[in-house]
Design a protein around this motif. Structure first.
Motif, mmCIF file in Angstrom:
data_model
loop_
_atom_site.group_PDB
_atom_site.id
_atom_site.type_symbol
_atom_site.label_atom_id
_atom_site.label_comp_id
_atom_site.label_asym_id
_atom_site.label_seq_id
_atom_site.Cartn_x
_atom_site.Cartn_y
_atom_site.Cartn_z
ATOM 1 N N ILE A 152 59.814 63.232 69.992
ATOM 2 C CA ILE A 152 59.321 64.529 70.458
ATOM 3 C C ILE A 152 58.660 65.308 69.314
ATOM 4 N N GLN A 153 58.843 64.831 68.079
ATOM 5 C CA GLN A 153 58.172 65.443 66.935
ATOM 6 C C GLN A 153 58.112 64.417 65.801
ATOM 7 N N PHE A 154 57.016 64.439 65.034
ATOM 8 C CA PHE A 154 56.868 63.529 63.889
ATOM 9 C C PHE A 154 56.571 64.336 62.631
ATOM 10 N N LYS A 155 57.228 63.935 61.531
ATOM 11 C CA LYS A 155 56.940 64.527 60.226
ATOM 12 C C LYS A 155 56.945 63.437 59.160
ATOM 13 N N MET A 156 55.969 63.490 58.262
ATOM 14 C CA MET A 156 55.994 62.652 57.072
ATOM 15 C C MET A 156 56.575 63.513 55.958
ATOM 16 N N LEU A 157 57.787 63.206 55.544
ATOM 17 C CA LEU A 157 58.466 63.997 54.518
ATOM 18 C C LEU A 157 57.955 63.636 53.120
ATOM 19 N N ASN A 158 58.083 64.580 52.212
ATOM 20 C CA ASN A 158 57.735 64.384 50.791
ATOM 21 C C ASN A 158 56.249 64.141 50.544
ATOM 22 N N LYS A 159 55.394 64.679 51.394
ATOM 23 C CA LYS A 159 53.952 64.470 51.211
ATOM 24 C C LYS A 159 53.434 65.112 49.927
ATOM 25 N N ALA A 196 55.262 56.679 47.036
ATOM 26 C CA ALA A 196 56.540 55.975 47.026
ATOM 27 C C ALA A 196 57.636 56.822 47.660
ATOM 28 N N MET A 197 57.435 58.139 47.696
ATOM 29 C CA MET A 197 58.446 59.043 48.237
ATOM 30 C C MET A 197 58.176 59.438 49.684
ATOM 31 N N TRP A 198 56.975 59.150 50.204
ATOM 32 C CA TRP A 198 56.664 59.532 51.571
ATOM 33 C C TRP A 198 57.606 58.822 52.537
ATOM 34 N N SER A 199 58.168 59.581 53.450
ATOM 35 C CA SER A 199 59.163 59.022 54.365
ATOM 36 C C SER A 199 58.946 59.562 55.778
ATOM 37 N N MET A 201 65.348 59.846 63.955
ATOM 38 C CA MET A 201 65.275 58.567 63.247
ATOM 39 C C MET A 201 64.384 58.726 62.031
ATOM 40 N N GLY A 202 64.747 58.061 60.952
ATOM 41 C CA GLY A 202 63.948 58.119 59.737
ATOM 42 C C GLY A 202 64.431 59.207 58.799
ATOM 43 N N GLY A 203 63.584 59.564 57.856
ATOM 44 C CA GLY A 203 63.947 60.515 56.823
ATOM 45 C C GLY A 203 63.785 59.862 55.455
ATOM 46 N N ILE A 204 64.252 60.529 54.418
ATOM 47 C CA ILE A 204 64.095 60.034 53.047
ATOM 48 C C ILE A 204 64.704 58.640 52.925
ATOM 49 N N ALA A 205 63.899 57.650 52.587
ATOM 50 C CA ALA A 205 64.272 56.236 52.452
ATOM 51 C C ALA A 205 64.615 55.590 53.793
ATOM 52 N N LYS A 206 65.177 56.361 54.721
ATOM 53 C CA LYS A 206 65.528 55.830 56.034
ATOM 54 C C LYS A 206 64.274 55.481 56.839
ATOM 55 N N GLY A 207 63.225 56.295 56.675
ATOM 56 C CA GLY A 207 61.971 55.998 57.366
ATOM 57 C C GLY A 207 61.372 54.686 56.894
ATOM 58 N N GLN A 208 61.508 54.400 55.591
ATOM 59 C CA GLN A 208 61.052 53.109 55.057
ATOM 60 C C GLN A 208 61.816 51.964 55.720
ATOM 61 N N ILE A 209 63.114 52.156 55.927
ATOM 62 C CA ILE A 209 63.937 51.113 56.546
ATOM 63 C C ILE A 209 63.491 50.852 57.980
ATOM 64 N N VAL A 210 63.210 51.919 58.735
ATOM 65 C CA VAL A 210 62.760 51.732 60.122
ATOM 66 C C VAL A 210 61.457 50.940 60.153
ATOM 67 N N ARG A 211 60.554 51.233 59.234
ATOM 68 C CA ARG A 211 59.292 50.484 59.190
ATOM 69 C C ARG A 211 59.513 49.037 58.774
ATOM 70 N N GLU A 212 60.495 48.796 57.917
ATOM 71 C CA GLU A 212 60.816 47.420 57.531
ATOM 72 C C GLU A 212 61.403 46.654 58.716
ATOM 73 N N GLU A 259 59.914 78.903 62.633
ATOM 74 C CA GLU A 259 59.400 77.738 63.350
ATOM 75 C C GLU A 259 59.196 76.552 62.409
ATOM 76 N N GLU A 260 59.541 75.354 62.875
ATOM 77 C CA GLU A 260 59.371 74.117 62.111
ATOM 78 C C GLU A 260 58.562 73.134 62.963
ATOM 79 N N PRO A 261 57.223 73.224 62.887
ATOM 80 C CA PRO A 261 56.391 72.332 63.710
ATOM 81 C C PRO A 261 56.279 70.939 63.104
ATOM 82 N N GLY A 262 55.794 69.990 63.881
ATOM 83 C CA GLY A 262 55.536 68.649 63.379
ATOM 84 C C GLY A 262 54.219 68.592 62.632
ATOM 85 N N ASP A 263 53.838 67.404 62.168
ATOM 86 C CA ASP A 263 52.590 67.225 61.423
ATOM 87 C C ASP A 263 51.379 67.511 62.310
ATOM 88 N N ILE A 264 50.340 68.051 61.707
ATOM 89 C CA ILE A 264 49.102 68.314 62.434
ATOM 90 C C ILE A 264 48.483 67.005 62.908
#
Length: 622
Positions: free
Chosen positions: A77-84, A89-92, A49-60, A215-220
């Motif tokens: 099971i994993q969280f990432k803030m994309l576009n950090k 405005a781009m964080w998703s 769930m979420g992603g570029i612009a989609k994460g903003q929609i989930v929060r809305e 490996e693609e880990p989630g955010d620290i």
């Protein structure tokens, strides 16, 4: 058998679940009808769930009082803030989800929702009299009356699944298609069309060699979607992985092109432009030697794996042969092959901004029936359709979000005013006010609206107000408090920023791009203020964004005013869009085909972003 309902929701995907929950929570007697109660809130494609612009929609959605954010947090099971690496405005936000637990949590939340009934059967028609919907008709011939109906049929309307040269009816793998509704709507005067989407193979994770992958880990420091205190951020996360295709893999895939429904004419409808199949990618981007594949676990405990980036409708033997040649997949075992699916949709220009149809009063469309793609886009439409169906039944003013208030407002306005001929996906570039529509401030923007209609709780509103007041006070503290050269310069030099030559206000110093929140906290004055006022990281981050982003917000408002003044500016009939190097390929294609007469008309074309319009204005000398 059934009483008359205020709202009937047809379909229990992401749109249907949000529609049913919102209408019922607002007090409408609601019925959710689905062909399978065991498949409520299925993640038909990727488990995320979420992603570029989609994460903003989930929060809305969460800020308004919907359920998607809470369910996503509880089953992540994993969280990432994309576009950090870019501006706020781009964080998703994006979560990898446990597919089975996601569906289970949604069902349990719906079962705990008052005013909500369930019924399992296929809806085969609508009861429409004198331009007004009066209920539904099921495949058993049962008629259920209602004051309003929300259709959220996803990919099920006359769904047709393609795997190589094989094709069969279905709305999803293992589930039958729905028949009858399209025919009723066409009889009522609606225009319909066909769209296509696809999904990759699911494989056995035990057969993969992860040592050959990245490996693609989630955010620290993982965050979460919901602004409420009902959920917590993840304490531990599951690894994802990444690998690549190769020229050898591409050659194998080409062996099946003559049996591909995409290339032999069996599939005539358009698929998602920004989520193409693997065969489409190697055909359109023949110069690319490899493409990324993201290996995403389907849950905490299952061995099933989703191969993101390998969506395909090629014959199953070609799928297996090609994927077996990918690094780490040499001994792969399939759970099921990928496939494409064609389905009916209804051009959304036939809707009002409430998502009520123009032709039939009390009838609402939400989700893929409107030509969108994505769980988040569907869920947001379902939420708004459910809210507005309730408000109409109870003779209250509708809730319509404007483009400068929410990504949801941008999404619905785009659909209603521009329509779409291909599956519509939300991007940050589609929002001309994206600096204002950040993922961090969705509660500031929308919780008061959710509370006003009766969906967001008073507790939610108070929590938002406390957060706003605390962050605002901290910004004022930065404006009023100075740092001496002795205090500021060691940190500035450490970050590669020029030293100050006299004492200066924190607000001015902290607006420098080199400084981040952790740098702010190196100053005793800031640390003491935060500890004294018991400020959590969410408030500190909000204050940081307000300090560092204030100039961009002012600039965006000025740009919006310029576009408004020039909205009737004429475009030469023979203007060559191909000469504009910095314009997106999609915009060039759409503008060259449609040939808009004015800037205003150009800005309303689906796929032409605000930045494309700005570039066009520059080339026209304005």
């Amino acid at each position: 058998m059934f009483n008359t309902y205020d709202v009937i929701v047809v379909g229990a995907g992401h749109a249907g679940c949000e529609a049913a929950a919102s209408a019922a929570n607002l007090g409408s007697k609601t019925l959710l009808v689905t062909m399978s109660l065991q498949n409520i809130a299925q993640m038909s494609c990727n488990p995320a769930m979420g992603g570029i612009a989609k994460g903003q929609i989930v929060r809305e959605i969460d800020a308004l009082g919907g359920y998607s954010g809470i369910v996503s947090d509880k089953t992540a099971i994993q969280f990432k803030m994309l576009n950090k690496s870019k501006g706020p405005a781009m964080w998703s936000p994006r979560v990898q989800s446990d597919r089975m637990r996601f569906a289970e949590e949604w069902r349990l939340m719906l079962e705990r929702t008052p005013n909500l009934d369930f019924y399992q059967e296929m809806v085969s028609g609508l009861i429409i009299n004198n331009g007004k919907v009066e209920g539904i008709r099921t495949s058993l011939g049962i008629e259920i009356k209602a004051k309003s109906v929300v259709l959220t049929n996803g990919t099920f309307l006359n769904g047709l699944i393609h795997i190589g040269d094989k094709q069969f009816g279905g709305g999803r793998a293992g589930e039958s298609a729905a028949y009858g509704i399209t025919e009723d709507l066409v009889k009522a005067g609606f225009e319909s069309g066909r769209m296509k989407t696809g999904t990759p193979p699911r494989v056995d994770g035990r057969s993969l060699d992860y040592s050959k992958m990245i490996e693609e880990p989630g955010d620290i420091r993982p965050d979460k979607f919901s602004y409420s205190d009902e959920t917590k951020a993840l304490s531990h996360q599951k690894l994802c992985h990444m690998t690549y295709t190769s020229l050898h893999v591409h050659d194998i895939l080409r062996e099946g092109f003559d049996r591909s429904p995409m290339f032999n004419g069996r599939i005539k409808s358009l698929g998602p432009r920004y989520c193409p199949s693997i065969e489409d990618k190697i055909n359109r981007f023949a110069d690319k030697e490899r493409h990324q594949l993201f290996i995403e676990p389907e849950g905490w405990d299952t061995c099933e794996v989703y191969v993101n980036g390998f969506s395909t409708s090629l014959p199953e033997d070609i799928q297996f042969k090609a994927l077996s040649s990918v690094a780490g997949f040499e001994k792969v075992k399939f759970f099921r092959p990928g496939y494409a699916i064609e389905y009916d949709y209804f051009p959304p220009t036939q809707l009002k901004h409430t998502l009520e149809t123009k032709l039939v009063e009390g009838l609402y469309f939400a989700g893929q029936i409107n030509g969108t793609t994505g769980y988040e886009e569907a869920a947001s439409q379902g939420l708004m359709a459910g809210i507005n169906a309730h408000l109409k039944v109870h003779e209250k003013e509708p809730l319509i979000l404007k483009r400068d208030e929410a990504y949801i407002g941008v999404l619905i306005d785009d659909l209603i005013t521009k329509g779409t001929e291909e599956p519509y996906r939300m991007f940050t570039s589609r929002a001309e006010y994206r600096t204002l529509l950040r993922q961090d401030n969705a509660d500031f923007r929308l919780t008061p609206k959710g509370f006003a209609v009766g969906l967001a709780s008073e507790k939610r509103l108070r929590r938002m107000e406390e957060k706003f007041e605390a962050s605002d006070k901290m910004v004022n503290f930065f404006k009023e408090t100075s740092l001496t050269m002795a205090e500021a310069n060691p940190v500035l030099e450490e970050k590669g920023s020029s030293a100050i030559v006299q004492s200066d206000k924190m607000f001015k110093i902290f607006s420098r791009p080199q400084l981040e929140l952790d740098d702010f906290m190196k100053f005793d004055k800031v640390k003491e203020y935060a500890e004294t006022n018991n400020l959590d990281r969410e408030i500190l981050e909000q204050a940081e964004i307000q300090v560092k982003y204030s100039g961009y917000i002012d600039k965006e408002r000025n740009n919006a005013e310029k576009l408004t003044r020039l909205e009737n500016f004429k475009i030469p009939v023979d203007f060559d869009y191909e000469q504009i190097k910095s314009m997106s390929i999609e915009a060039k294609q759409k503008l060259s085909k449609i040939r808009p007469v004015t800037i205003s008309q150009a800005s309303r074309i689906s796929g032409v972003s605000p930045s494309d319009v700005s570039v066009l204005l520059i080339h026209l000398g304005r």
